[in-house]
Scaffold this motif. Structure first.
Motif, PDB file in Angstrom:
ATOM      1  N   PRO A 130      20.434  22.983 -42.729  1.00 21.04           N
ATOM      2  CA  PRO A 130      21.177  21.922 -42.031  1.00 21.04           C
ATOM      3  C   PRO A 130      20.922  21.958 -40.531  1.00 21.04           C
ATOM      4  O   PRO A 130      20.793  23.033 -39.939  1.00 21.04           O
ATOM      5  N   VAL A 131      20.829  20.792 -39.921  1.00 21.00           N
ATOM      6  CA  VAL A 131      20.666  20.694 -38.470  1.00 21.00           C
ATOM      7  C   VAL A 131      21.850  19.941 -37.883  1.00 21.00           C
ATOM      8  O   VAL A 131      22.594  19.255 -38.591  1.00 21.00           O
ATOM      9  N   ARG A 132      22.009  20.043 -36.562  1.00 17.07           N
ATOM     10  CA  ARG A 132      23.147  19.422 -35.898  1.00 17.07           C
ATOM     11  C   ARG A 132      22.952  17.914 -35.755  1.00 17.07           C
ATOM     12  O   ARG A 132      21.830  17.420 -35.721  1.00 17.07           O
ATOM     13  N   ASP A 133      24.054  17.213 -35.670  1.00 19.49           N
ATOM     14  CA  ASP A 133      24.050  15.770 -35.358  1.00 19.49           C
ATOM     15  C   ASP A 133      23.153  14.982 -36.290  1.00 19.49           C
ATOM     16  O   ASP A 133      22.338  14.155 -35.864  1.00 19.49           O
ATOM     17  N   GLY A 134      23.301  15.230 -37.591  1.00 16.18           N
ATOM     18  CA  GLY A 134      22.475  14.531 -38.571  1.00 16.18           C
ATOM     19  C   GLY A 134      23.085  13.256 -39.105  1.00 16.18           C
ATOM     20  O   GLY A 134      22.524  12.625 -40.005  1.00 16.18           O
ATOM     21  N   ASP A 135      24.256  12.874 -38.605  1.00 17.66           N
ATOM     22  CA  ASP A 135      24.926  11.635 -39.020  1.00 17.66           C
ATOM     23  C   ASP A 135      25.343  11.635 -40.482  1.00 17.66           C
ATOM     24  O   ASP A 135      25.527  10.572 -41.075  1.00 17.66           O
ATOM     25  N   GLY A 136      25.466  12.814 -41.075  1.00 17.31           N
ATOM     26  CA  GLY A 136      25.945  12.884 -42.456  1.00 17.31           C
ATOM     27  C   GLY A 136      24.983  12.349 -43.486  1.00 17.31           C
ATOM     28  O   GLY A 136      25.391  11.907 -44.563  1.00 17.31           O
ATOM     29  N   LEU A 137      23.695  12.381 -43.198  1.00 20.81           N
ATOM     30  CA  LEU A 137      22.697  11.836 -44.127  1.00 20.81           C
ATOM     31  C   LEU A 137      22.615  12.699 -45.386  1.00 20.81           C
ATOM     32  O   LEU A 137      22.445  13.909 -45.308  1.00 20.81           O
ATOM     33  N   PRO A 138      22.723  12.087 -46.571  1.00 20.12           N
ATOM     34  CA  PRO A 138      22.639  12.862 -47.815  1.00 20.12           C
ATOM     35  C   PRO A 138      21.197  13.280 -48.110  1.00 20.12           C
ATOM     36  O   PRO A 138      20.260  12.516 -47.893  1.00 20.12           O
ATOM     37  N   CYS A 139      21.049  14.494 -48.600  1.00 17.55           N
ATOM     38  CA  CYS A 139      19.728  15.015 -48.959  1.00 17.55           C
ATOM     39  C   CYS A 139      19.583  15.031 -50.476  1.00 17.55           C
ATOM     40  O   CYS A 139      20.577  15.144 -51.204  1.00 17.55           O
ATOM     41  N   ARG A 140      18.345  14.970 -50.950  1.00 15.13           N
ATOM     42  CA  ARG A 140      18.090  14.987 -52.389  1.00 15.13           C
ATOM     43  C   ARG A 140      18.524  16.295 -53.034  1.00 15.13           C
ATOM     44  O   ARG A 140      18.679  16.364 -54.261  1.00 15.13           O
TER      45      ARG A 140
END
Length: 396
Positions: A246-256
């Motif tokens: 996980p990285v910071r400030d990712g806007d809550g993007l869902p990963c596969r």
């Protein structure tokens, strides 16, 4: 990744051990073999005869150094067999035939639809290998082993892919029996980035380094870890999954993978293309983004540099943990190397300890598309040319 044998017990020295000494250059003639093993000359001659009959060793005349009869020179016969290699990818794949030193003799690109599973890809692979063998004037009986790299987590000891959404039809499938229908040889399967790391480590020309992090930045992001000269796979083959850090400030993007804000989701190929489209750059693939970046397009340059910074965040932990000599950047996005590496270096050298970065180099891949097949071949030769495997081959 040859092993240094040192002096062997004469009672334990087999033909396979003799071959290992010749392959590593520790012994180049009969006298050196006797000194290294403690075997008598007749015993050395007996084992060499087995290896020569098996097509694994040749003996020629060396140069004269001080008069007298020229000494004979023993050499590993890399042409004594073939290794099949395949680096399979979601966008494109490579199939190759190599010699027993891992040198590529024939290489063919292709684009089988991996999403359809082994039923679609394996026939392409087998037919391509067969055609390559014919083009080389060789016989299928010359094949000694096969290595395959898959774009996903692989349990190395079972040779099966993990159950991930994009490799759903590959999950749990044993590839060895499918390959054995045409080539009844040992088959090894590993993660695609692991085999690329092996290729870069052994043939990439990055200097005498036994500690390397190889990163593939393309549709997905993954890492292959070399420590002490050995590939680190982890307990279940899941080492190197840097794309799911996980990285910071990712806007809550869902990963596969089921989590959110993973590096791959924030800085991988699909996300970069989506961000480019939002800023008026409609691109079909990463190659187009790379071309724009190299030409100096400000939107593309900004996206690639930011992707480098994101990658640097994840790599900083790896550098502090593993203390590699070199980070090698590969994959499609690495072709925009100057801008990508600027972002990586900015963060890595800022966040890592001074000692960990004192000698650290961040470089581009030198093998590019050949890294995967070279690594597959190395993986196979390490297995089939081990003393135990050689002894079994000669006994059969």
């Amino acid at each position: 990744m040859a092993r240094t044998l040192g002096r062997l017990s004469s009672t334990a020295t087999t033909s396979g051990h003799i071959l290992e000494l010749i392959r590593t250059g520790e012994a180049t003639n009969r006298s050196e073999l006797s000194r290294a093993t403690g075997l008598s000359r007749p015993s050395v001659a007996l084992r060499l005869a087995e290896l020569m009959e098996g097509g694994l060793v040749t003996e020629g005349v060396g140069t004269v150094s001080s008069g007298g009869r020229p000494p004979s020179v023993l050499e590993f016969n890399a042409a004594g067999g073939l290794v099949l290699a395949a680096a399979l990818g979601m966008a494109r794949s490579q199939a190759a035939v190599c010699d027993l030193n891992g040198e590529v003799l024939a290489r063919t690109p292709g684009s089988p639809d991996m999403s359809l599973g082994p039923d679609a890809t394996v026939p392409w692979l087998l037919d391509t290998w067969s055609e390559q063998i014919r083009s080389l004037g060789r016989d299928p009986a010359d094949v000694r082993g096969a290595g395959i790299g898959l774009p996903g987590t692989v349990e190395f000891h079972t040779g099966r892919a993990d159950d991930r959404p994009f490799l759903g039809k590959w999950a749990g499938v044993a590839l060895a029996p499918l390959i054995a229908e045409r080539f009844p040889v040992p088959v090894l399967v590993d993660n695609d980035v692991n085999v690329m790391a092996l290729g870069e480590h052994l043939a990439g020309g990055h200097g005498q380094t036994d500690d390397m992090v190889f990163v593939k930045i393309s549709t997905g992001i993954g890492a292959g870890l070399i420590s002490g000269g050995r590939l680190l796979r982890g307990a279940l083959g899941a080492a190197g999954e840097i794309g799911h850090v996980p990285v910071r400030d990712g806007d809550g993007l869902p990963c596969r993978c089921g989590n959110t804000d993973c590096l791959e989701t924030v800085a991988g190929g699909p996300r970069l293309l989506a961000l480019a489209a939002e800023q008026g750059r409609e691109l079909s693939d990463l190659k187009e983004l790379v071309s724009l970046t190299v030409s100096g397009d400000p939107v593309a340059v900004t996206l690639v540099r930011e992707a480098g910074r994101r990658l640097g965040e994840a790599l900083a932990g790896a550098v502090n943990l593993l203390n590699p000599d070199v980070i090698v950047l590969g994959g499609d996005l690495s072709e925009a190397y100057d801008h990508l590496v600027a972002g990586v270096r900015e963060v890595v050298f800022q966040q890592c300890t001074a000692l960990a970065t004192r000698r650290l180099r961040v470089v581009a891949s030198t093998l590019w598309d050949e890294a995967g097949v070279r690594g597959c071949a190395a993986m196979v030769t390490e297995e089939i040319l081990s003393p135990e495997a050689v002894n079994k081959l000669l006994a059969g």
